[in-house]
Each structure stands twice: as structure tokens, then as C-alpha cells.
Design a protein around this motif. Sequence first.
Motif, mmCIF file in Angstrom:
data_model
loop_
_atom_site.group_PDB
_atom_site.id
_atom_site.type_symbol
_atom_site.label_atom_id
_atom_site.label_comp_id
_atom_site.label_asym_id
_atom_site.label_seq_id
_atom_site.Cartn_x
_atom_site.Cartn_y
_atom_site.Cartn_z
ATOM 1 N N ARG A 180 -15.692 22.617 15.573
ATOM 2 C CA ARG A 180 -15.971 22.281 14.162
ATOM 3 C C ARG A 180 -15.323 23.323 13.251
ATOM 4 O O ARG A 180 -14.719 22.972 12.236
ATOM 5 C CB ARG A 180 -17.495 22.265 13.955
ATOM 6 C CG ARG A 180 -17.916 22.083 12.523
ATOM 7 C CD ARG A 180 -19.420 22.055 12.418
ATOM 8 N NE ARG A 180 -20.012 23.385 12.494
ATOM 9 C CZ ARG A 180 -21.298 23.629 12.779
ATOM 10 N NH1 ARG A 180 -22.121 22.640 13.058
ATOM 11 N NH2 ARG A 180 -21.748 24.867 12.806
ATOM 12 N N GLU A 181 -15.432 24.586 13.655
ATOM 13 C CA GLU A 181 -14.872 25.644 12.808
ATOM 14 C C GLU A 181 -13.347 25.539 12.762
ATOM 15 O O GLU A 181 -12.732 25.731 11.717
ATOM 16 C CB GLU A 181 -15.328 27.030 13.290
ATOM 17 C CG GLU A 181 -16.850 27.203 13.325
ATOM 18 C CD GLU A 181 -17.578 26.630 12.090
ATOM 19 O OE1 GLU A 181 -17.126 26.877 10.958
ATOM 20 O OE2 GLU A 181 -18.598 25.914 12.265
ATOM 21 N N LYS A 200 -11.157 24.719 9.310
ATOM 22 C CA LYS A 200 -10.054 25.553 8.802
ATOM 23 C C LYS A 200 -8.797 24.703 8.591
ATOM 24 O O LYS A 200 -8.123 24.825 7.567
ATOM 25 C CB LYS A 200 -9.746 26.676 9.795
ATOM 26 C CG LYS A 200 -10.680 27.851 9.626
ATOM 27 C CD LYS A 200 -10.224 29.030 10.477
ATOM 28 C CE LYS A 200 -11.392 29.994 10.627
ATOM 29 N NZ LYS A 200 -11.541 30.516 11.961
ATOM 30 N N ALA A 201 -8.497 23.859 9.570
ATOM 31 C CA ALA A 201 -7.280 23.037 9.470
ATOM 32 C C ALA A 201 -7.380 22.077 8.288
ATOM 33 O O ALA A 201 -6.418 21.906 7.531
ATOM 34 C CB ALA A 201 -7.071 22.272 10.770
ATOM 35 N N ASN A 244 -22.075 17.791 13.222
ATOM 36 C CA ASN A 244 -20.933 17.516 14.105
ATOM 37 C C ASN A 244 -19.898 16.650 13.393
ATOM 38 O O ASN A 244 -19.269 15.793 14.002
ATOM 39 C CB ASN A 244 -21.394 16.871 15.424
ATOM 40 C CG ASN A 244 -21.964 15.482 15.232
ATOM 41 O OD1 ASN A 244 -22.405 15.135 14.129
ATOM 42 N ND2 ASN A 244 -21.982 14.679 16.281
ATOM 43 N N PHE A 245 -19.755 16.866 12.094
ATOM 44 C CA PHE A 245 -18.744 16.152 11.317
ATOM 45 C C PHE A 245 -18.368 17.014 10.125
ATOM 46 O O PHE A 245 -19.084 17.962 9.783
ATOM 47 C CB PHE A 245 -19.285 14.801 10.829
ATOM 48 C CG PHE A 245 -20.600 14.932 10.112
ATOM 49 C CD1 PHE A 245 -20.660 15.343 8.791
ATOM 50 C CD2 PHE A 245 -21.788 14.674 10.775
ATOM 51 C CE1 PHE A 245 -21.873 15.498 8.139
ATOM 52 C CE2 PHE A 245 -23.004 14.829 10.130
ATOM 53 C CZ PHE A 245 -23.046 15.240 8.822
ATOM 54 N N ILE A 246 -17.238 16.680 9.545
ATOM 55 C CA ILE A 246 -16.759 17.441 8.380
ATOM 56 C C ILE A 246 -16.326 16.455 7.308
ATOM 57 O O ILE A 246 -15.653 15.456 7.598
ATOM 58 C CB ILE A 246 -15.581 18.353 8.768
ATOM 59 C CG1 ILE A 246 -16.054 19.367 9.828
ATOM 60 C CG2 ILE A 246 -15.033 19.103 7.558
ATOM 61 C CD1 ILE A 246 -14.932 20.108 10.484
ATOM 62 N N LEU A 247 -16.703 16.756 6.083
ATOM 63 C CA LEU A 247 -16.338 15.907 4.951
ATOM 64 C C LEU A 247 -15.171 16.551 4.204
ATOM 65 O O LEU A 247 -15.205 17.751 3.905
ATOM 66 C CB LEU A 247 -17.542 15.769 4.011
ATOM 67 C CG LEU A 247 -17.356 14.827 2.829
ATOM 68 C CD1 LEU A 247 -17.327 13.369 3.305
ATOM 69 C CD2 LEU A 247 -18.481 15.008 1.813
ATOM 70 N N ALA A 248 -14.165 15.739 3.917
ATOM 71 C CA ALA A 248 -13.018 16.251 3.152
ATOM 72 C C ALA A 248 -12.711 15.295 2.009
ATOM 73 O O ALA A 248 -12.856 14.073 2.146
ATOM 74 C CB ALA A 248 -11.811 16.386 4.069
ATOM 75 N N PHE A 295 -6.296 14.990 16.842
ATOM 76 C CA PHE A 295 -6.520 14.833 15.403
ATOM 77 C C PHE A 295 -5.713 15.876 14.625
ATOM 78 O O PHE A 295 -5.064 15.557 13.630
ATOM 79 C CB PHE A 295 -8.017 14.950 15.072
ATOM 80 C CG PHE A 295 -8.281 14.995 13.601
ATOM 81 C CD1 PHE A 295 -8.244 13.830 12.835
ATOM 82 C CD2 PHE A 295 -8.522 16.199 12.957
ATOM 83 C CE1 PHE A 295 -8.445 13.875 11.461
ATOM 84 C CE2 PHE A 295 -8.725 16.254 11.589
ATOM 85 C CZ PHE A 295 -8.690 15.089 10.839
ATOM 86 N N LEU A 296 -5.730 17.121 15.118
ATOM 87 C CA LEU A 296 -5.014 18.191 14.410
ATOM 88 C C LEU A 296 -3.512 17.919 14.380
ATOM 89 O O LEU A 296 -2.844 18.170 13.380
ATOM 90 C CB LEU A 296 -5.300 19.547 15.063
ATOM 91 C CG LEU A 296 -6.729 20.069 14.885
ATOM 92 C CD1 LEU A 296 -6.904 21.398 15.594
ATOM 93 C CD2 LEU A 296 -7.083 20.212 13.407
ATOM 94 N N GLU A 297 -2.991 17.369 15.473
ATOM 95 C CA GLU A 297 -1.564 16.985 15.511
ATOM 96 C C GLU A 297 -1.283 15.944 14.434
ATOM 97 O O GLU A 297 -0.323 16.046 13.668
ATOM 98 C CB GLU A 297 -1.222 16.375 16.886
ATOM 99 C CG GLU A 297 -0.726 17.363 17.911
ATOM 100 C CD GLU A 297 0.421 18.216 17.414
ATOM 101 O OE1 GLU A 297 1.448 17.632 17.009
ATOM 102 O OE2 GLU A 297 0.288 19.458 17.407
ATOM 103 N N ALA A 298 -2.154 14.931 14.380
ATOM 104 C CA ALA A 298 -1.965 13.832 13.421
ATOM 105 C C ALA A 298 -2.107 14.326 11.979
ATOM 106 O O ALA A 298 -1.414 13.854 11.081
ATOM 107 C CB ALA A 298 -2.981 12.722 13.702
ATOM 108 N N LEU A 299 -2.959 15.297 11.798
ATOM 109 C CA LEU A 299 -3.219 15.846 10.454
ATOM 110 C C LEU A 299 -1.945 16.436 9.856
ATOM 111 O O LEU A 299 -1.702 16.338 8.647
ATOM 112 C CB LEU A 299 -4.313 16.916 10.567
ATOM 113 C CG LEU A 299 -4.856 17.532 9.297
ATOM 114 C CD1 LEU A 299 -5.649 16.499 8.504
ATOM 115 C CD2 LEU A 299 -5.760 18.728 9.614
#
Length: 346
Positions: free
Chosen positions: A268-269, A273-274, A287-291, A339-343
Amino acid sequence: MKYDYSKNVKPWIPGLCCYTPGKTIKGYVKLASNENNYGPAPKVAEALRKAAGEINLYPYKDLELRKKIAEYCNTAPENIITGNGSDESIDLVFKTFKGPVLSFNPTYAEYGIFSEALGEKYLQIDLEKDFSFPLERYLKESRKANILLVCSPNNPTGGVLTEKELRRILEEGKTTVVDEAYVEFHGTSFTPLVKEYENLIILRTFSKAFALAGLRVGYIIADPKIIKLLDRVKPPFSVNAFAIEAALAALEDKRYMRETVGKMIKDREMLYKALKNKYATYPSESNFILADVSPQRSEDVCRKLLDKKIIVRDLGKYPGFSGEYVRVSVGTTEENKKFLEALKDL
Ligand SMILES: Cc1ncc(COP(=O)(O)O)c(C=O)c1O
């Protein structure tokens, strides 16, 4: 036979809005429903296989499960009632206690649907611009309500209430409900306050940290007097035998749950950051992040991710807030890397 339902339906039912679940597509990475993608402890599958031989019997292990839950939550079985997921628990509380219900915006959409389905008024106040909890405004509005409902950690913002804030709400002396569906990802529960406050009702679930969303097991922790009242309203066998066996097995291997939750908290951390490098992103105890992906449109971001076989939750615009919101659940480490790759390409 023709039937004119409009003459018989409760007048507010046709106007209710339906809950939209996160998409599930085979072969896609699903980061849209805050599930635990590591899956449950291996003991669960074994317990389910065994339970298949007994499905002619009505479920009979509810007390055993309540005892195990009580041990897990450091309380007594008399303080526990089980339900068909937290969703049934919410419904049960609203059926048993008088509304109106006061919650905040944004929060879990089902609160509004359940209260309005029962003909209870559902009141909401907007969280602050940064999604922190506006205690004074909430307390002021609480005069208009009889059920004070807070979600901590809150879905979809990930924020939590402090004990001091909750005590202020409890001191109003009204039925006070805290939805702790994601508490294992935060680490601190308000359960010890149940001994002090007879008006406190805590909702918990096996759907998230314990990875049993498909089986539908939740529970309520409250004063035994409240539990007895809820028990009068609850359908007797709403938690089925498979669900009970799975929850018992999951509780036998809490170490497994804690390990998967530990990995998700670590990731999650990393995801936070990403995301924060690119978008306005909100710290999460869940267990989720809002952007807020603006100036891009949330719809476009979700579609681009879907093209890469990643499903996240498009939350669009909230009333009262400017922004384009997307909620990303923390998956397994492998999924998070995808997900980070796709981001990078967004
Ligand atoms: C805050 C909150 N409460 C309750 C639920 C429903 O949980 P359950 O699967 O136990 O019905 C959810 C599901 O996403 C949730 O986010």
C-alpha cells in the motif's frame, strides 16, 4: 395475469439507486472491490470440502463461531451476532433501531440504499476537502438523526476516526455504529469501548482481511442487550454452513491472515508513493487508495487500465467535491507491480 405493481409497491422503492459492484473478468487483475487477492488460509478449502458432506443439516455451529470470534476480538460470545456479510449487519441494525441515519459523504454507498429501502431518512454531511472528518459539523447535524454511522477506515477515502472523536459522538447517547470492515489494515479497533458504551455497535467482516468475500460472513460486536434485540430480527440461518466452517478455519490460522495483510500494508505504501507522484492521492489505513486523477477523466483512466487487463474502480465525481476519483485496491505484490507498470503509461 397483468399486475400493476405501482399500486402495491412501497412508494419510495422504485426511486432507489442500485449498488454497482466492481467488475470481475477472468484473467484480469481485479483491484476494484477491496478483496484480499492472496485468498484465504489453505485450511479454508479443506474445511469446505468436509462441510459438503453435511449440507442436509441446518447450520449448527453459530455459537462455536461466536466463541472463536469473541476470542479473536477479545470480547465475549454474548457480545457477538453473526450476519450474511456486513451488508446484512447494516440492514439488521437499520431494521432494529429508529432512524434517521447520519453518515458522511463520501462513504460506503450501501448505507444509503439500506436505510432508504426501509423508508428511513439518510442524512450525509460532506467530509472536508482533504476528506478528513468534520467532527463539529457532524455533531451539529447529529441532532437530526437517531443512528450515527461512521465508517473507519472509511471506504473509499481510507481515513480513520480518532478515539477522541468517536467518544464525542458516543457521548451524544444515540445509537452509534462504527463500520470496521477494514480494521485489520489499520490495526486498532474500537472494540474495547463496547464495555464502556452501551450505545456502540461495531460492524466487522470476514470479506476483507480474511479473504472470504464470496462466502458472506460478517459480525456485530455490541452490548449483550443490543445483541439480543438484533437476534429477534435476524433470519435464523442467514449465515450458511459453508460460511461458518470457512470462518472457523480462517480463525484457526490467523497467522496466515496477518501475513497477507502485512504484505498488503507494505505494498500500500509503495502504491501510495507511485500514485502520489502523478495525482492528488489520499493516505489510506485500508487496503485501497483513492486518487484524484484530474485533469484526466476517471473514466478514461479506468478504460486505459482495462485495456491492459487491470480493473480499478471508477468513482467519478462526488457531489460537493471537485475531482475525478479512482480507487485502487491493493492486490498481491505481483498484481501491484503490473499496476505500477501500467501507471507509467497513464
Ligand atoms: C465499508 C464497508 N462496509 C461493509 C462492506 C460489505 O462487507 P461484506 O462483504 O461483509 O458485506 C463493504 C464492502 O465493500 C465496505 O466497504
